[in-house]
Enzyme design. Sequence first.
Site, PDB file in Angstrom:
ATOM      1  CB  CYS A  35      35.480  23.323  49.888  1.00  0.00           C
ATOM      2  SG  CYS A  35      37.380  23.321  49.852  1.00  0.00           S
ATOM      3  CG  ASP A 437      38.812  42.379  34.223  1.00  0.00           C
ATOM      4  OD1 ASP A 437      39.551  43.260  33.763  1.00  0.00           O
ATOM      5  OD2 ASP A 437      39.306  41.689  35.238  1.00  0.00           O
ATOM      6  CG  ASP A 602      38.731  39.892  38.687  1.00  0.00           C
ATOM      7  OD1 ASP A 602      39.046  40.722  37.808  1.00  0.00           O
ATOM      8  OD2 ASP A 602      39.729  39.346  39.483  1.00  0.00           O
ATOM      9  CG  ASP A 606      36.570  44.643  36.402  1.00  0.00           C
ATOM     10  OD1 ASP A 606      36.679  45.235  35.293  1.00  0.00           O
ATOM     11  OD2 ASP A 606      37.100  43.456  37.030  1.00  0.00           O
TER      12      ASP A 606
END
Length: 702
Positions: A35, A437, A602, A606
């Site tokens: 943000c 995961d 993540d 992976d």
Amino acid sequence: MSIAACPGCIAVPADIVAPVETDHAVDIALPGISCAGCIAGVERTLDAVPSVRAARVNLAARRVRVSLAPGAGPDAALAALGAAGYEALELDSASLSSASDDAARRLLARIAVAGFAMMNVMALSVAVWSGAEEATRALFHWVSAAIALPALAFSAVPFFASAAAALRAGRLNMDVPIAIAIALAAAMSLYETAFESGADTWFDAALSLTFFLLVGRFLERRARAAARSAAAELTALELPRATRVTATGREVVEVAALRPGDRIALASGARAPVDGVAESAATLDRSALTGEADPVGVAAGDAICAGDMVLGAPLVLCASARAEDSTLRRLAAMVEVAETGRHRYSGIADRAARLYAPVVHGLAALAFALWWAATSDLHQSIAVATATLIITCPCALALAVPAVMAAMTGRLFRRGILLKSPTGLERLAEIDTVFLDKTGTLTEGVLQLPDLDADAAAVAHALSRVSNHPVSVSIAAALRDHDAAPVTGIEEVPGDGVYGQWNGASVRLGRGPDGPVLDLPDRRVALPMTERLRPGAAEMVADLRRMGLAVGIVTGDTEPRARALADRIGIAEVHAGVTPERKAELVQAHEAGGRRVLMLGDGLNDAAALAGAHASLAPGTALDAARVAADGVVLGGDLGAVAETLCLARRARRRIRQNLALAALYNAVAIPVAMSGLATPLMAAIVMSSSSIFVVLNAVRR
């Protein structure tokens, strides 16, 4: 695994430190920012670092470009960001550099020109079709030609270029009949305008055909724009430079120049640039590569892989392999192979398009032959063949998938899912198995503490906040609402813990027989920490099981930790202690057995499994390489959106099939009309535009 210490390692006096020369700017990945507040926080943190001259955050890319003072390295900036709570990884700017998307801007310009010309020519055509006098009709034809021909010469370039390339290669593609239709329509219209002064020209039909096909192509490009090679992202995580320790001091060199036996200085928080062995005891964070949640202690001579992060005290690494032979490079090669396999996936529209070109060519040729045999009128025969090509051109087919993709990806984005792949929705609709995961995916990578008394909480807070060890960071975060005790003489001993003096007695925060412990003067306090589930994780698993999907955990973490989490959320199938290679092999084995696997992960470990799965998603907090390898990114923290994504994907597949059925119905009606010679330019333009509009309306409806 233990490896003998590298021969030829040189002891260097601590006071010999040569100036560190680096580039003036570096790129740092910030996977956790989300943000405008993050932008301000990052820039404020970096402004306080003396060696940083300027910092500019790119929120969309989740990176910050840092300008450094001459001779300064990025370590101070990385340390400041880490201390402020931002995960920060230096990236190789050269590996990420890419040209701006000029092709997309040119395509948008072609759409604008074609649309503007189409509206103006259609306005003129209405006057012609309404019964204009011969002189007025001829004038309007010439004005239409003056508008349409330059517009087509500019806007239709993609179709002509693609068709020419296909013909030079001795093959047909969907752009060949499109290019022929546009060229014949423009040529026939110009002939009618110049020599016949007839009522019928095809300028409007040629422009509307070009406009709608360009819109479909632009939507498809937009769907692809977010996707980049995950292998390139993995390569970018390999730092471009390293600090090599020599007999005369330290020097900054390119990682590609490192050779076995070179000694590399790694600061706290830095990742190893190549595989090697530790020259002293150290603590490493291997979660990105292995998925193991706990930090790992290594002794002198133990192996360290490229990508491992140093925690606590700095470390000297003795390289055992070149950069091109590192663990990261092998993982990048696996990802590249997996991506290549996925790109061979053929969507519904692709399969339909393969039939289109030969069918349309055959019908146009048949129409020409029949009319030539029946009338011996070359002009009429060409006109009928042109009408067949135009009225059967694939506007609806070209929009069938992109329109649904644009509508559904917009809905998913509002729900917190950024879908990147152009065939991702179709593949997500086919999923029957889900692999999850654990660390950083099902869990937040944050540990929860039990309730502590005031003294224990205050001392633990004071000791934990001075260390960047992941467990210490988690303890400090859990105790952030407690005041810190006045602990003095705090010192961190790598692999042992943090020591200090409180009320005249020694206190320690470190590893115990069964996890972290706090040693107080009068007692030992166990700190059993449990992993905190991501919001919506349990609900996601329940929803997936209700949909009839098989669900399993695939993690590099230990069996007890993985099994405990699986029992908490109702998952029976658990694969623990799995290496990155084994994760990819497990996915491939299920795919070879006829399963359609969705992988959710993540980390770097992976990435190959994400790229090799039938479809894949990554959390927004995932490393760049994992996010890019995945078909989509879960932007919010709520995993409940995953099951909703699969439901919307199945709905999208139904819409795509409906759109293709509409296109087929349109052709079933239009082709006989065109081949019979009854298709006027007005009819061709209206029917062709209407079919495209119906397809778009079906795509955007709820």
